[in-house]
Design a protein around this motif. Structure first.
Motif, PDB file in Angstrom:
ATOM      1  N   VAL A  22       0.685  -1.165  -0.029  1.00  0.00           N
ATOM      2  CA  VAL A  22      -0.110   0.236  -0.101  1.00  0.00           C
ATOM      3  C   VAL A  22       0.736   1.312  -0.022  1.00  0.00           C
ATOM      4  O   VAL A  22       0.470   2.264  -0.838  1.00  0.00           O
ATOM      5  CB  VAL A  22      -0.752  -0.111   1.180  1.00  0.00           C
ATOM      6  N   VAL A  23       1.682   1.447   0.929  1.00  0.00           N
ATOM      7  CA  VAL A  23       2.582   2.717   1.080  1.00  0.00           C
ATOM      8  C   VAL A  23       3.851   2.321   0.383  1.00  0.00           C
ATOM      9  O   VAL A  23       4.656   1.764   0.577  1.00  0.00           O
ATOM     10  CB  VAL A  23       2.642   2.892   2.661  1.00  0.00           C
ATOM     11  N   VAL A  24       4.168   3.580  -0.211  1.00  0.00           N
ATOM     12  CA  VAL A  24       5.583   3.738  -0.852  1.00  0.00           C
ATOM     13  C   VAL A  24       6.471   4.168   0.100  1.00  0.00           C
ATOM     14  O   VAL A  24       6.387   5.070   0.875  1.00  0.00           O
ATOM     15  CB  VAL A  24       5.688   4.976  -2.115  1.00  0.00           C
ATOM     16  N   PRO A  25       7.616   3.217   0.383  1.00  0.00           N
ATOM     17  CA  PRO A  25       8.415   3.499   1.556  1.00  0.00           C
ATOM     18  C   PRO A  25       9.308   4.855   1.170  1.00  0.00           C
ATOM     19  O   PRO A  25       9.928   4.803   0.123  1.00  0.00           O
ATOM     20  CB  PRO A  25       9.390   2.136   1.418  1.00  0.00           C
ATOM     21  N   PRO A  26       9.364   5.281   2.042  1.00  0.00           N
ATOM     22  CA  PRO A  26      10.336   6.751   2.008  1.00  0.00           C
ATOM     23  C   PRO A  26      11.675   6.587   2.116  1.00  0.00           C
ATOM     24  O   PRO A  26      12.047   5.417   3.016  1.00  0.00           O
ATOM     25  CB  PRO A  26       9.729   7.848   2.980  1.00  0.00           C
ATOM     26  N   MET A  27      12.609   7.144   1.453  1.00  0.00           N
ATOM     27  CA  MET A  27      14.185   6.815   1.759  1.00  0.00           C
ATOM     28  C   MET A  27      14.456   7.465   3.191  1.00  0.00           C
ATOM     29  O   MET A  27      14.122   8.823   3.314  1.00  0.00           O
ATOM     30  CB  MET A  27      14.828   7.749   0.606  1.00  0.00           C
ATOM     31  N   GLN A  28      14.864   6.785   4.054  1.00  0.00           N
ATOM     32  CA  GLN A  28      15.371   7.334   5.337  1.00  0.00           C
ATOM     33  C   GLN A  28      16.872   6.863   5.632  1.00  0.00           C
ATOM     34  O   GLN A  28      17.012   5.871   5.142  1.00  0.00           O
ATOM     35  CB  GLN A  28      14.584   6.413   6.312  1.00  0.00           C
ATOM     36  N   SER A  29      17.409   7.935   6.406  1.00  0.00           N
ATOM     37  CA  SER A  29      18.612   7.745   6.704  1.00  0.00           C
ATOM     38  C   SER A  29      18.882   6.689   7.778  1.00  0.00           C
ATOM     39  O   SER A  29      18.290   6.749   8.822  1.00  0.00           O
ATOM     40  CB  SER A  29      19.411   9.155   7.087  1.00  0.00           C
ATOM     41  N   LEU A  30      19.907   5.806   7.511  1.00  0.00           N
ATOM     42  CA  LEU A  30      20.527   4.878   8.712  1.00  0.00           C
ATOM     43  C   LEU A  30      21.580   5.532   9.377  1.00  0.00           C
ATOM     44  O   LEU A  30      22.254   4.908  10.313  1.00  0.00           O
ATOM     45  CB  LEU A  30      20.577   3.717   8.213  1.00  0.00           C
ATOM     46  N   GLY A  31      22.201   6.757   9.110  1.00  0.00           N
ATOM     47  CA  GLY A  31      23.455   7.336   9.415  1.00  0.00           C
ATOM     48  C   GLY A  31      24.520   6.868   8.682  1.00  0.00           C
ATOM     49  O   GLY A  31      24.527   5.954   7.961  1.00  0.00           O
ATOM     50  N   GLY A  32      25.761   7.681   8.631  1.00  0.00           N
ATOM     51  CA  GLY A  32      26.798   7.341   8.000  1.00  0.00           C
ATOM     52  C   GLY A  32      26.621   7.558   6.632  1.00  0.00           C
ATOM     53  O   GLY A  32      27.196   7.020   5.614  1.00  0.00           O
ATOM     54  N   GLY A  33      25.524   8.332   6.005  1.00  0.00           N
ATOM     55  CA  GLY A  33      25.473   8.419   4.719  1.00  0.00           C
ATOM     56  C   GLY A  33      24.661   7.292   3.996  1.00  0.00           C
ATOM     57  O   GLY A  33      24.415   7.183   2.910  1.00  0.00           O
ATOM     58  N   HIS A  34      24.150   6.298   4.826  1.00  0.00           N
ATOM     59  CA  HIS A  34      23.477   5.176   4.258  1.00  0.00           C
ATOM     60  C   HIS A  34      21.938   5.507   4.590  1.00  0.00           C
ATOM     61  O   HIS A  34      21.434   5.781   5.452  1.00  0.00           O
ATOM     62  CB  HIS A  34      23.665   3.871   5.431  1.00  0.00           C
ATOM     63  N   ARG A  35      21.553   5.099   3.375  1.00  0.00           N
ATOM     64  CA  ARG A  35      19.756   5.437   3.272  1.00  0.00           C
ATOM     65  C   ARG A  35      19.283   4.382   2.495  1.00  0.00           C
ATOM     66  O   ARG A  35      19.757   3.508   1.748  1.00  0.00           O
ATOM     67  CB  ARG A  35      19.610   6.680   2.325  1.00  0.00           C
ATOM     68  N   VAL A  36      18.018   3.985   2.878  1.00  0.00           N
ATOM     69  CA  VAL A  36      17.247   2.827   2.592  1.00  0.00           C
ATOM     70  C   VAL A  36      15.755   2.973   2.617  1.00  0.00           C
ATOM     71  O   VAL A  36      15.276   3.766   3.227  1.00  0.00           O
ATOM     72  CB  VAL A  36      17.762   1.609   3.371  1.00  0.00           C
TER      73      VAL A  36
END
Lengths: 348, 287
Positions: A323-337
């Motif tokens: 249903v929901v488009v996952p947003p790009m979220q930061s995991l720290g250290g420039g790592h985004r998912v």
């Protein structure tokens, strides 16, 4: 112009210390739009992509065919033609001496920055060089007007550039068919970098080459980059190349960026299920353990699945993913998912 | 190696040379020089031929497929020398037992005809199937062996399918006549890395379940290590090293094999304080 002056010209590095990233892409959407008999069809090849590429770094983009890699780099290079249109978002370059918002420029201004500031190493070196012209003439055709040098000085500059890349100036007299595939690809790289551009886009430059040649071409790209301190956007589906060449890596799936980070972090600790699959499925010498391919097929971008576009093939898909488009979220250290399983998305 | 009567494919001292240049500057190019190997009938295997571009791999494959005659040596399939195949009927019988798979799935299918046509034509030419229902059944059986079904591909054009799907259809097509040997010339080099594993796994299944021998031609050492039983490494038309695939690739002896193995980019990233492989190489180069 003396040889000394020429050298200075070739080695001139912008004095001002750049502060903004070499490339800033914000919320870029580029769709193929066709309208036949009043029926509009949209293929969302590049869908809401945001990324930064710093100066003096090699940024890799990985993804399977039809994931929108080529559309993305065409859009970034400003080389789009209808039906591919930019729907929203912006592409900003900082070439050190000049900052450019690509899509606010007039078409002729865009053409002027190409090759001089922004070079493009294409796939399939065979089809890039004109088979009927000697390599020397290809250099003249592509680069002469951007260099602004008189012809003899231009040709001297070209020869010097070739020597710097450990190519014999003799290749200038050859026709493309007289050169091997690897040599042609090296000539194409020399051609793309002769104007010392600040930003280079490389689209699968080593895909058709065998392993020995591939490695030498990659070494050459790395050398050119280190020497000119240019930024490179390097696109290939071969994860082993990314592991060995790129500084940072973005994974594309179905027109969206799903994960991004330092190449080393991504390989050691991939978070998105698609990235995990890409990295774990690589066969390697010395390890014959059975591996599994990914089931299913890439989605049709004219009618992409709702929510997360990877959910039909995802081994850990949840209800929220549909249903929901996952947003790009930061995991720290420039790592985004962009994955609900990692960032903890729930159905509202 | 067992006797000649049980050999599926016997390649003996095969050479092929080409002449180029004009009348006064004729030059001989030896594409394949004195290559010998035998595949046995009793034990199906994946036999890999590795080499760089121009090493004669594809020329060798074309000779095995009887698309080109060797200029020296002989190739026998099932005890029958390929040069004795002259009649159309013999040729069809040979083709039904040896089938090719090509490199680029986008080029091996005609973009203007539907993909199921290839399956139908192969079924009509090489099996007893005559009616539409029979050819459909044969196509469907072959497609199911590669994890597809006729319903998925019927009436589709090549551009509507992904490279991995097309390559699987190409393999299904090759399976319709019930071949004993499949010659796959770089079947995965145009396929995405993520789909490669699926295709090579399929080759393993063909060997283990359908007992088909496969000649796998590639320059990708990693997949070769992953699936092959035996391997030969070719350089400039000559076999420089051969033997058990794992043994050869774990511990190559010939300088060229060592170069090949060292050129393979490892999919592992180095530690934080270590430079990347490409960088280390660059530092090691002495100029």
């Amino acid at each position: 112009m003396t040889l000394h002056q020429l050298n200075n010209h070739l080695n001139s590095v912008p004095e001002t210390a750049p502060t903004s990233p070499a490339l800033r892409v914000d919320g870029l959407k580029a769709y193929y739009q066709t309208r036949w008999f009043g029926i509009t069809r949209e293929v969302r090849a590049v869908d809401d992509i945001t990324l930064r590429i710093e100066h003096d770094e090699i940024y890799g983009i990985a993804g399977e065919s039809s994931s929108g890699k080529s559309s993305l780099i065409k859009t970034i290079a400003g080389a789009i033609r209808p039906p591919l249109n930019v729907v929203s978002g912006s592409v900003n370059f900082d070439f050190g001496t000049r900052k450019v918002d690509l899509y606010s420029l007039k078409p002729e201004e865009r053409t002027a920055i190409r090759w001089k500031h922004l070079a493009y190493i294409m796939q399939g070196s065979m089809s890039v060089l004109n088979p009927l012209r000697r390599v020397r003439q290809s250099f003249v055709d592509f680069a002469f007007r951007h260099m602004g040098l008189p012809m003899p000085a231009f040709l001297r500059a070209v020869e010097e550039h070739l020597l710097k890349l450990h190519l014999q100036p003799g290749v200038l007299d050859s026709y493309p068919h007289e050169l091997s595939g690897g040599m042609r690809q090296r000539v194409v790289i020399a051609l793309a970098t002769v104007c010392r551009p600040g930003f280079i886009i490389a689209d699968e430059p080593t895909t058709a080459l065998d392993v020995v040649v591939q490695k030498s071409v990659l070494t050459m790209i790395r050398e050119v980059q280190r020497e000119m301190r240019a930024s490179i956007l390097f696109v290939t589906h071969d994860m082993a190349v990314h592991a060995n060449l790129t500084d940072r890596l973005g994974i594309m799936y179905a027109g969206r960026l799903v994960e991004e980070g330092r190449t080393r972090d991504l390989f050691r600790n991939p978070r998105h299920p698609y990235t995990i699959h890409l990295i774990r499925s690589l066969p390697r010498i010395g390890d014959a353990e059975p591996r599994k391919g990914l089931e299913g097929t890439p989605p049709n971008l004219a009618d992409p699945p709702p929510g997360c576009r990877f959910h039909p093939r995802c081994p850990i898909a949840m209800d929220v993913c549909r249903v929901v488009v996952p947003p790009m979220q930061s995991l720290g250290g420039g790592h985004r998912v962009a994955c609900h399983a990692v960032t903890g998305g729930t159905v509202q | 190696m067992s006797g000649a009567d049980t050999a599926l494919l016997d390649v003996r001292g095969v050479s092929r040379s080409f002449w180029t240049g004009g009348l006064l500057s004729r030059r001989r190019i030896d594409a394949v020089k004195d290559v010998s190997f035998t595949l046995t009938d009793a034990r199906p295997e994946i036999f890999t031929i590795i080499g760089e571009s121009g090493s004669g791999k594809s020329t060798l494959a074309r000779m095995i497929l009887n698309g080109m005659t060797p200029t020296g040596g002989s190739i026998a399939f099932g005890g029958e020398d390929l040069t004795t195949i002259r009649k159309t009927r013999d040729r069809m019988r040979f083709m039904s037992r040896v089938q090719p798979i090509f490199q680029n799935p986008f080029e091996s299918f005609n973009p203007l005809s539907k993909v199921d046509r290839y399956l139908t034509m192969t079924a009509r030419n090489f099996t007893d199937a005559r009616s539409q229902a029979e050819t459909d059944a044969a196509s469907d059986r072959a497609l199911r062996k590669v994890g597809l079904s006729l319903a998925e591909v019927k009436d589709r054009f090549p551009h509507e399918l992904s490279g991995g799907q097309l390559q699987r259809i190409a393999i299904a097509r090759a399976l319709i006549p019930g071949p004993r040997l499949i010659v796959a010339d770089e079947p995965v080099s145009m396929v995405d890395a993520s789909l490669r594993v699926a295709i090579v796994n399929l080759f393993k299944d063909l060997r283990d379940e359908l007992k088909v021998s496969i000649i796998y031609i590639t320059h990708d050492l990693a997949t070769a290590y992953y699936i092959s039983d035996r391997i030969i490494i070719m350089q400039k038309g000559e076999v420089v090293e051969s033997g058990d695939a794992r043994a050869v690739l774990d511990n190559p002896q010939h300088p060229y094999s060592i170069l090949l193995k060292n050129s393979v980019l490892s999919p592992d990233v180095p530690d934080d304080d270590e430079p990347q492989t490409i960088e280390r190489d660059r530092a090691a180069r002495s100029y």
